[in-house]
Design a protein around this motif. Structure first.
Motif, mmCIF file in Angstrom:
data_model
loop_
_atom_site.group_PDB
_atom_site.id
_atom_site.type_symbol
_atom_site.label_atom_id
_atom_site.label_comp_id
_atom_site.label_asym_id
_atom_site.label_seq_id
_atom_site.Cartn_x
_atom_site.Cartn_y
_atom_site.Cartn_z
ATOM 1 N N GLY A 166 13.360 -3.790 -0.114
ATOM 2 C CA GLY A 166 12.680 -5.024 0.270
ATOM 3 C C GLY A 166 11.817 -5.615 -0.821
ATOM 4 N N LYS A 167 12.020 -5.152 -2.084
ATOM 5 C CA LYS A 167 11.320 -5.696 -3.250
ATOM 6 C C LYS A 167 9.803 -5.505 -3.154
ATOM 7 C CE LYS A 167 13.135 -9.577 -4.958
ATOM 8 N NZ LYS A 167 13.761 -10.933 -5.031
ATOM 9 N N CYS A 168 9.404 -4.321 -2.710
ATOM 10 C CA CYS A 168 7.990 -3.974 -2.635
ATOM 11 C C CYS A 168 7.632 -2.983 -3.745
ATOM 12 C CB CYS A 168 7.646 -3.354 -1.280
ATOM 13 S SG CYS A 168 7.778 -4.518 0.095
ATOM 14 N N ILE A 169 6.438 -3.130 -4.274
ATOM 15 C CA ILE A 169 5.945 -2.305 -5.373
ATOM 16 C C ILE A 169 4.765 -1.482 -4.873
ATOM 17 C CG2 ILE A 169 4.921 -2.332 -7.686
ATOM 18 C CD1 ILE A 169 6.337 -5.074 -8.079
ATOM 19 N N PRO A 170 4.809 -0.154 -5.012
ATOM 20 C CA PRO A 170 3.732 0.685 -4.463
ATOM 21 C C PRO A 170 2.443 0.573 -5.263
ATOM 22 C CG PRO A 170 5.295 2.036 -5.685
ATOM 23 C CD PRO A 170 5.868 0.650 -5.647
ATOM 24 N N ILE A 171 1.347 0.360 -4.536
ATOM 25 C CA ILE A 171 0.032 0.290 -5.158
ATOM 26 C C ILE A 171 -0.894 1.273 -4.452
ATOM 27 C CG2 ILE A 171 -2.012 -1.162 -5.497
ATOM 28 C CD1 ILE A 171 0.259 -1.777 -7.408
ATOM 29 N N LYS A 172 -1.543 2.096 -5.242
ATOM 30 C CA LYS A 172 -2.492 3.060 -4.699
ATOM 31 C C LYS A 172 -3.852 2.405 -4.582
ATOM 32 C CE LYS A 172 -4.365 7.705 -5.475
ATOM 33 N NZ LYS A 172 -4.340 8.882 -6.385
ATOM 34 N N ARG A 173 -4.315 2.237 -3.352
ATOM 35 C CA ARG A 173 -5.611 1.595 -3.151
ATOM 36 C C ARG A 173 -6.711 2.456 -3.757
ATOM 37 N NH1 ARG A 173 -4.963 -0.528 3.063
ATOM 38 N NH2 ARG A 173 -4.094 1.548 3.359
ATOM 39 N N GLY A 174 -7.514 1.823 -4.594
ATOM 40 C CA GLY A 174 -8.554 2.555 -5.302
ATOM 41 C C GLY A 174 -8.075 3.143 -6.608
ATOM 42 N N GLY A 175 -6.801 2.905 -6.947
ATOM 43 C CA GLY A 175 -6.219 3.469 -8.159
ATOM 44 C C GLY A 175 -6.501 2.680 -9.418
ATOM 45 N N ALA A 234 0.831 -1.209 0.000
ATOM 46 C CA ALA A 234 0.000 0.000 0.000
ATOM 47 C C ALA A 234 0.862 1.255 0.000
ATOM 48 C CB ALA A 234 -0.928 0.003 1.208
ATOM 49 N N GLU A 235 0.640 2.089 -0.974
ATOM 50 C CA GLU A 235 1.421 3.309 -1.130
ATOM 51 C C GLU A 235 1.287 4.234 0.081
ATOM 52 O OE1 GLU A 235 1.930 5.922 -5.018
ATOM 53 O OE2 GLU A 235 0.096 6.464 -3.978
ATOM 54 N N ASP A 236 0.081 4.344 0.638
ATOM 55 C CA ASP A 236 -0.156 5.293 1.730
ATOM 56 C C ASP A 236 0.443 4.840 3.057
ATOM 57 O OD1 ASP A 236 -2.123 3.241 1.609
ATOM 58 O OD2 ASP A 236 -3.353 4.332 3.040
ATOM 59 N N ILE A 237 0.855 3.576 3.149
ATOM 60 C CA ILE A 237 1.451 3.063 4.384
ATOM 61 C C ILE A 237 2.960 2.885 4.241
ATOM 62 C CG2 ILE A 237 1.539 1.091 5.971
ATOM 63 C CD1 ILE A 237 -1.416 0.625 5.428
ATOM 64 N N CYS A 238 3.376 2.223 3.179
ATOM 65 C CA CYS A 238 4.784 1.851 3.020
ATOM 66 C C CYS A 238 5.630 2.869 2.265
ATOM 67 C CB CYS A 238 4.883 0.502 2.312
ATOM 68 S SG CYS A 238 4.049 -0.851 3.177
ATOM 69 N N PHE A 239 4.979 3.819 1.587
ATOM 70 C CA PHE A 239 5.731 4.751 0.744
ATOM 71 C C PHE A 239 5.362 6.204 1.048
ATOM 72 C CE2 PHE A 239 5.513 0.694 -1.342
ATOM 73 C CZ PHE A 239 6.770 0.522 -1.901
ATOM 74 N N LYS A 240 5.104 6.491 2.327
ATOM 75 C CA LYS A 240 4.620 7.824 2.667
ATOM 76 C C LYS A 240 5.722 8.856 2.871
ATOM 77 C CE LYS A 240 3.866 6.433 7.513
ATOM 78 N NZ LYS A 240 2.818 6.281 8.552
ATOM 79 N N ASN A 241 6.976 8.429 2.901
ATOM 80 C CA ASN A 241 8.083 9.389 2.931
ATOM 81 C C ASN A 241 9.312 8.748 2.279
ATOM 82 O OD1 ASN A 241 9.592 7.855 4.959
ATOM 83 N ND2 ASN A 241 8.131 8.643 6.466
#
Length: 289
Positions: A113-122, A96-103
């Motif tokens: 950590g090989k995570c890909i940002p996803i915007k919920r509702g996007g 989740a972009e709003d949790i893991c990629f907020k700064n």
């Protein structure tokens, strides 16, 4: 932010040393929480281990599971015998972009950590879904939580979002799809522990159960033909109220799908995955009796 620091997720970034350090630290943390501080039992762990370690080159692996806490990943991979500190074997994951990629700090850490940002509702065709698709096209392992959010209630699997199904369809090689269901993480990291907040650290002396199913097989070409035919006749998929006409037409295996056909196909695949996950959930509950 430079496409959410996609450069930091590359294997050769700084010789791969930062990525290895992150997986060493996070993997050790997951091992400690899952095996030392809590009790974890895994049904058919060998199925997952075999697919992670020795599936054929170029064949992507897509694991799917329910989502019960913010620590499901990495704790899912902390059970005994799993190579959780091996950055090369590790999964890619939608986060989740709003949790893991907020700064910037979080973004850099989760990218390593090989995570890909996803915007919920996007939507299923948002920018970074293409990055997830590239992982599958490279034969990598990708993990998703297709329910789309954390649910801590002991309840049936919720209707799955269609993003996972779209990745299966659009992948150059149909991935091995492995369903998983877990319980206990909602007690290790409850959403409302004190003053309606999560605890600062994972809780101890809890029982974690992970149920791993059998790989699902999808005949995508046959399913596409069926979806094209069904979407023309079924008003649920072909009506203008259902079809927003904003999805791009896609071509796969020599066939073209408009939005109505895509909706029909994604719905069918998602229902099959949901059914498999719910059977695993029921099997897990029967083991607890």
């Amino acid at each position: 932010m430079g496409r959410k620091m996609e450069w930091a997720s590359r294997e050769k970034h700084m010789g791969g040393i930062p990525r290895k350090m992150v997986f060493l630290a996070v993997g050790a943390f997951a091992k400690a929480v899952a095996t030392l501080l809590n009790t974890t039992s895994v049904h058919k762990a060998d199925t997952l281990l075999r697919l992670v370690r020795s599936r054929s080159t170029g064949i992507p692996l897509l694991t799917v599971s329910n989502h019960m806490s913010t620590l499901d990943d990495p704790l899912l991979w902390g059970f005994k015998g799993f190579p959780s500190v091996d950055a090369k074997l590790a999964r890619w994951a939608l986060a989740a972009e709003d949790i893991c990629f907020k700064n910037s700090l979080f973004t850099y850490f989760f990218r390593l950590g090989k995570c890909i940002p996803i915007k919920r509702g996007g939507g299923i065709y948002q920018e970074h879904m293409n990055e997830a698709l590239r992982c599958l096209n490279n034969g990598a392992w990708l993990h998703t939580f297709p329910e789309g959010k954390v649910y801590q209630e002991d309840a049936p699997i919720r209707r799955l979002k269609w993003g996972t199904a779209s990745l299966i369809v659009r992948s150059h090689v149909t991935p091995i799809v492995l369903p998983m269901v877990h319980s206990g993480f909602q007690e290790v990291m409850p959403e409302k522990y004190f003053l309606n907040r999560r605890p600062l650290f994972p809780l101890c002396n809890k029982k974690i159960r992970i149920m791993i199913g059998e790989p699902l097989e999808f005949d995508i070409h046959k399913m596409m033909l069926s979806a094209i035919s069904k979407s023309r006749d079924d008003p649920v998929f072909s009506s203008t109220e259902t079809t927003s006409r904003r999805w791009p037409a896609i071509s796969s295996q020599g066939l073209a799908l408009d939005e109505a056909a895509q909706r029909c196909l994604y719905s069918t695949i998602s229902e099959q995955i949901q059914t498999a996950m719910e059977k695993l959930r029921g099997l897990g509950k029967s083991f607890l009796k």
